[in-house]
Design a protein around this motif. Structure first.
Motif, PDB file in Angstrom:
ATOM      1  N   ASN B 374      37.887  34.213  31.908  1.00  0.00           N
ATOM      2  CA  ASN B 374      36.345  34.526  31.502  1.00  0.00           C
ATOM      3  C   ASN B 374      35.361  33.771  31.929  1.00  0.00           C
ATOM      4  OD1 ASN B 374      36.866  37.303  29.948  1.00  0.00           O
ATOM      5  ND2 ASN B 374      38.399  35.808  29.330  1.00  0.00           N
ATOM      6  N   GLN B 375      35.581  32.540  32.159  1.00  0.00           N
ATOM      7  CA  GLN B 375      34.720  31.551  32.509  1.00  0.00           C
ATOM      8  C   GLN B 375      34.316  32.049  33.875  1.00  0.00           C
ATOM      9  OE1 GLN B 375      34.152  28.940  30.611  1.00  0.00           O
ATOM     10  NE2 GLN B 375      32.346  28.142  31.933  1.00  0.00           N
ATOM     11  N   GLU B 379      30.656  33.372  35.431  1.00  0.00           N
ATOM     12  CA  GLU B 379      29.853  32.810  36.473  1.00  0.00           C
ATOM     13  C   GLU B 379      29.512  33.862  37.674  1.00  0.00           C
ATOM     14  OE1 GLU B 379      31.366  29.278  37.956  1.00  0.00           O
ATOM     15  OE2 GLU B 379      31.712  28.319  35.875  1.00  0.00           O
ATOM     16  N   GLU B 382      26.763  36.430  36.638  1.00  0.00           N
ATOM     17  CA  GLU B 382      25.559  36.036  36.839  1.00  0.00           C
ATOM     18  C   GLU B 382      25.058  35.823  38.378  1.00  0.00           C
ATOM     19  OE1 GLU B 382      24.592  32.452  34.782  1.00  0.00           O
ATOM     20  OE2 GLU B 382      25.279  33.085  32.891  1.00  0.00           O
TER      21      GLU B 382
ATOM     22  N   LEU C 107      34.095  21.583  36.710  1.00  0.00           N
ATOM     23  CA  LEU C 107      33.192  22.813  36.259  1.00  0.00           C
ATOM     24  C   LEU C 107      31.758  22.372  37.341  1.00  0.00           C
ATOM     25  CD1 LEU C 107      33.154  23.302  32.508  1.00  0.00           C
ATOM     26  CD2 LEU C 107      34.315  25.012  34.448  1.00  0.00           C
ATOM     27  N   ARG C 109      29.393  24.038  38.097  1.00  0.00           N
ATOM     28  CA  ARG C 109      28.145  24.564  37.341  1.00  0.00           C
ATOM     29  C   ARG C 109      27.588  23.782  36.036  1.00  0.00           C
ATOM     30  NH1 ARG C 109      25.736  29.685  37.067  1.00  0.00           N
ATOM     31  NH2 ARG C 109      24.747  29.895  34.976  1.00  0.00           N
ATOM     32  N   ARG C 117      42.050  23.564  30.231  1.00  0.00           N
ATOM     33  CA  ARG C 117      42.818  24.508  31.088  1.00  0.00           C
ATOM     34  C   ARG C 117      44.214  24.264  30.806  1.00  0.00           C
ATOM     35  NH1 ARG C 117      39.060  26.122  32.302  1.00  0.00           N
ATOM     36  NH2 ARG C 117      37.816  26.565  34.055  1.00  0.00           N
ATOM     37  N   TYR C 309      33.451  33.610  25.111  1.00  0.00           N
ATOM     38  CA  TYR C 309      32.963  34.201  25.816  1.00  0.00           C
ATOM     39  C   TYR C 309      31.550  34.174  25.982  1.00  0.00           C
ATOM     40  CZ  TYR C 309      37.589  36.413  26.329  1.00  0.00           C
ATOM     41  OH  TYR C 309      39.099  36.635  26.193  1.00  0.00           O
ATOM     42  N   TYR C 314      32.038  27.259  25.701  1.00  0.00           N
ATOM     43  CA  TYR C 314      33.225  27.916  25.444  1.00  0.00           C
ATOM     44  C   TYR C 314      34.315  26.911  26.346  1.00  0.00           C
ATOM     45  CZ  TYR C 314      36.976  31.204  26.066  1.00  0.00           C
ATOM     46  OH  TYR C 314      38.027  31.842  25.849  1.00  0.00           O
TER      47      TYR C 314
END
Lengths: 449, 449, 449
Positions: B374-375, B379, B382, C107, C109, C117, C309, C314
């Motif tokens: 879902n991460q 992303e 978006e 990540l 972002r 993970r 989510y 998250y």
């Protein structure tokens, strides 16, 4: 007709009615003498247990007044029977202002009006009067209060019951109440409408059997139900508040999709289009409160002009003969006649043979030259016309709307879908659907259930 | 393909078709010779009772004309077979203007067009011509009217019936009509579409058995139904008016939620999104009038380009080869192919084991590193992307939408909910749902009912 | 209370939890020692088949780090237990940049955060770290990677199960998961809410029996279901993500009309009116994925503050003790208490006697003077007031809303309509309906089913 309605209003208005007593009896006598009702007066003795209730003692009142400190009669039952609270106990004593105020009911908001109050199940004495009187110079002690009323534990609670036999034993219940004293819209208008409606019914051949009950509200309906065979009742109508100045309105029965409701809406629409108000069912109001309980589940909408709770004059001396109009009552009567005709038409048409379309042409139900209908319809729609008339035989004139109805009937008439539902699905007027059903029935293409 | 469609249109257009007669036979011969239909011609004798109807005599016409006062041929069947009213009785006489006008049909609104008219069940003679002719100087009496037509009470009513066997006996009925003379969109286009569609079907392995009937409208459908075993028919499609210039449209079958309708809508959507018109079911139109009757209740929507009633050229000489376009017909053919594939996919998936989720990972149906989906989806949303691809094995590429579909299937696949309903509830495209069903079926996680 | 919540958060946050292992055991011990849960720890051995799944080996990790080319410890499990991928295999070797990058998760972002993970069912080693580290000068080979983890095929998967007995065996399932390492909102907040909620329940007399399960997500729920008697479970709630900064929200269970959902919505409304978000059911998320499968069909909504989510933190190291607020958790606790009281009130009231209205007056449930109620209500409505109070006896104060509820109950209470539905139909608040039910029940007018 208008004059007759007015005369009945004037004759019945002055009578002092309550749950029981001579006023009610007089009212019934008047109705039986002036309308072809073929009814009978039924009664249960005071003290009888009817479901959760006990029938109260019979109550009568002959006089009632208040004298002020100067001996002047400032409140007098003989001027308005609203002045004595309904089911008031007798009283005869001298009281001061404080005590009297505990027993006197007024409407500060409408200071010139006398309110209508009752104390059926709690023995008490009471007067109702204008608020102006309380504020006036005439209102000074000591007061003499006098009410000449009586409770008779060997009395009766009575109602009027009339049956108009139909072809079947399925019954339509028409219920109205008669327990209010001199109040015109609530409820004298309902009693009068019921009488004229049964006069109309007496001349008709009907499928349904119609039962009219004119009874004291609540305890009367409960008494009637306690001894009635309700198994045959398929629905009904409660008549109340039908002669006021406001728009036509309906208070729906508890099952909005029941054919009692649908037919009432259709009757209103055929009278005034969309120009009427709809009040969804709530378990208040009149005797639908009893008919809708789990043990009965009888759907009874009401069609009103100036519904109870919705006009300021409600339960006050302002609900008088000036408030009601005979034209209004006659308009509501017409709506009820249409309603009767609609419920009489209620049926589940079923095709004699369920396979494919019928050959309408060989039965003179179809235009003779093919390939034209929609072309023609198309052209006429553009011209704004709906005059798609095809004359098939001397006695029947079938138009394009009937032809549409035939097609819908050939599709839907499997015995599980009512004419009302067919009208809805096809968006055709119920009158067109009914005429088409009649034509197909006459040609032995349908049976009606 | 486009050229083939055009050739078939030109070959079949000139033939004079009606309910019965040589034109219909010629049309069937042409179809059998030019398409792999493996069909047979069925017939019932004239005079046979079929449900409420009697099969009419076989009708043929060889010539027809009107001569004016100068002996000039002002109307000639050989120029347009619309000039003679279908099922016209023979005539050969001299008439004045008044009498002729009773037997002549024109369209004042479209003065240059010849209308299409029939008189199947009412013996009468008649001509159709342009309104201009009636107003012209050529139109003067005395007229000689001549129609060389014949009724054969020993004749037949015929139709073409083709069956493409599938794995099951559940049948899909494809119905089109062939009774109109030289009219292109209504109804030649339907006949041609049916032929190409069955050519396509002949190459497929299908679950359903498909039955094509090409028959005269109404009486042909009734005759077919009178001798058919309809128990296996689960639904179908009526083909008509599929090559005009207007937007794609659907006329729904009578049960809007039936999978015949749902699949037709889905096929249209996959072709043109929301750019099509929906006509709710009404019991007019074509042979759905028979199939939808209570004895059959077969749901048959229609997908159109320029639906009957909705174009001005309808039932006039202007519905000719210039009005229809082969590209339009081919577009509708593609929609019908998609529809076939959708109904073939129709199923009620049921989990082999109904408890908890399946372990998708051990079957290579789930990403190997947890905590990411879902991460990542977040992303990508978006970024406006939908390229959530997870490659699991060489032959299958499963993306995030499939993964969503697996979850919905693990939740819903209890054997009572169709793939179409799962698509609706999950808001996932039916193609994604079907691919996910296929993947789970291959892994022995589902059975399909 | 606020302090207690904060202390529990700080005590439990640092523990490294996963599907199995010592961190989970420590968490259960803490809960049992600090709350009156009367629970027991249940377990299934590694390797057990539970439905479609195999219980994995028990996993523990003691250390894990990465040394760079200069021997500096640039990643260290002891600083954050997110650094080692959950269920990572042990490793101890020297690797170059390319190989390490295949085993490291970041990540881009959110370059300063450590992602969370897992690799439960695919044996692999892995680290998680900030993306900044990968871009920093510290990140240069050769790297020494070391993870001291172990898999025990003789281990167990455990969960905590607590039962609070009610008057009936009908069970409400409260489910929360405990398998995440140091993440605060997802999922430590759910575990803490569950504990406080059961502390509250331990003091109540309830109709339902409540079963709390604190278990590793997915495989724990599946293991629990594989050995549970689920026949008595009538519904439940999944607790997760209940202490974030966002608006209150509900993720509905799969049957939106189930009383689990209705009561959850009512609880939210009574707390914040319409100021909450509704997420319709989708089969993703937490253990509702198992409970909602065809074999169980247990409806379990969730009430959130900052639903999984829906917040950027998250499954990253930013979901830490700064992200959650004890006030938020206490607010959600209050909503759950309200929810408990609502489901405890869930009933199908049935009148003792189904015929006509009850005589409310003789039971002190009706005003003593008639003809006044609606007049008064009317006047008060115009004044904007709702203070229609009628005091009937010393201990009960019944107002106009109760009176309306009595009427609705006399009409609807036939044993087939729940109190929730009566609240909807009457448009009366559920609390008014419940009070009226209580009053009528005390007067022996209703039985409750």
């Amino acid at each position: 007709m208008k004059n007759r309605v007015e005369r009945v209003f004037s004759d019945l208005f002055p009578i002092n009615r309550s749950l029981t007593g001579r006023g009610v009896d007089k009212t019934f006598d008047y109705l039986l003498n002036n309308f072809p009702l073929h009814g009978e007066i039924k009664s249960v003795p005071s003290g009888t247990k009817v479901f959760d209730w006990i029938v109260p003692d019979e109550w009568n009142v002959d006089d009632g007044y208040i004298l002020n400190g100067a001996g002047e009669k400032i409140v007098d039952f003989k001027e308005s029977n609203l002045h004595v609270m309904s089911y008031s106990a007798p009283v005869d004593k001298i009281v001061d202002s404080d005590e009297l105020r505990k027993h006197i009911h007024t409407l500060p908001r409408y200071p010139e009006r006398i309110p209508y109050r009752t104390s059926y199940y709690n023995k008490n004495w009471g007067f109702c009067c204008s608020h102006n009187l309380l504020e006036s110079e005439q209102f000074f002690p000591p007061f003499k209060v006098f009410i000449d009323s009586s409770f008779n534990s060997n009395g009766n609670l009575s109602w009027l019951e009339c049956v108009k036999k139909g072809l079947t034993e399925d019954e339509i219940l028409i219920s109205t109440y008669c327990c209010h004293p001199s109040l015109a819209n609530d409820n004298l208008s309902g009693v009068i409408l019921a009488s004229f409606l049964f006069e109309y019914l007496s001349k008709l051949d009907t499928k349904f059997t119609y039962r009219l009950v004119v009874l004291p509200e609540t305890i009367g309906a409960i008494s009637f139900l306690s001894q009635a065979n309700t198994n045959n009742i398929v629905g009904g109508m409660v008549l109340s508040c039908v002669a006021g100045p406001d728009k036509l309105s309906i208070k729906e029965g508890f099952d909005a999709n029941h054919f009692m409701n649908e037919s009432a809406h259709l009757a209103l629409k055929s009278s005034v289009g969309r120009e009427y108000l709809t009040y969804p069912f709530v378990p208040d109001g009149s005797d639908e409160r009893q008919y809708s309980t789990p043990g009965f589940r009888i759907v009874t909408p009401s069609i009103h002009k100036s519904k109870y709770y919705e006009f300021d004059e409600y339960h006050t001396s302002a609900d008088d003969l000036n408030f009601v109009k005979s034209e209004a009552l006659l308009e509501v009567l017409e709506v009820h006649k249409t309603w009767i005709n609609l419920i009489e038409s209620y049926c589940y048409p079923k095709r004699i043979n369920a396979f494919c379309e019928f050959q309408l042409g060989k039965r003179d139900l179809y235009p003779k030259i093919g390939g034209t209908l929609n072309q023609q319809a198309h052209e006429e729609n553009e011209r704004g016309g709906h005059n798609r008339l095809f004359k098939f035989e001397d006695t029947v004139t079938i138009n394009g709307a009937h032809l549409e109805a035939f097609h819908w009937l050939m599709h839907l008439a499997d015995g599980t879908i009512s004419n009302f539902e067919i009208s809805k699905k096809s968006k055709l007027d119920i009158s067109v659907v009914n005429e088409a059903i009649a034509a197909m029935y006459q040609k032995d293409l349908l049976e009606l259930k």
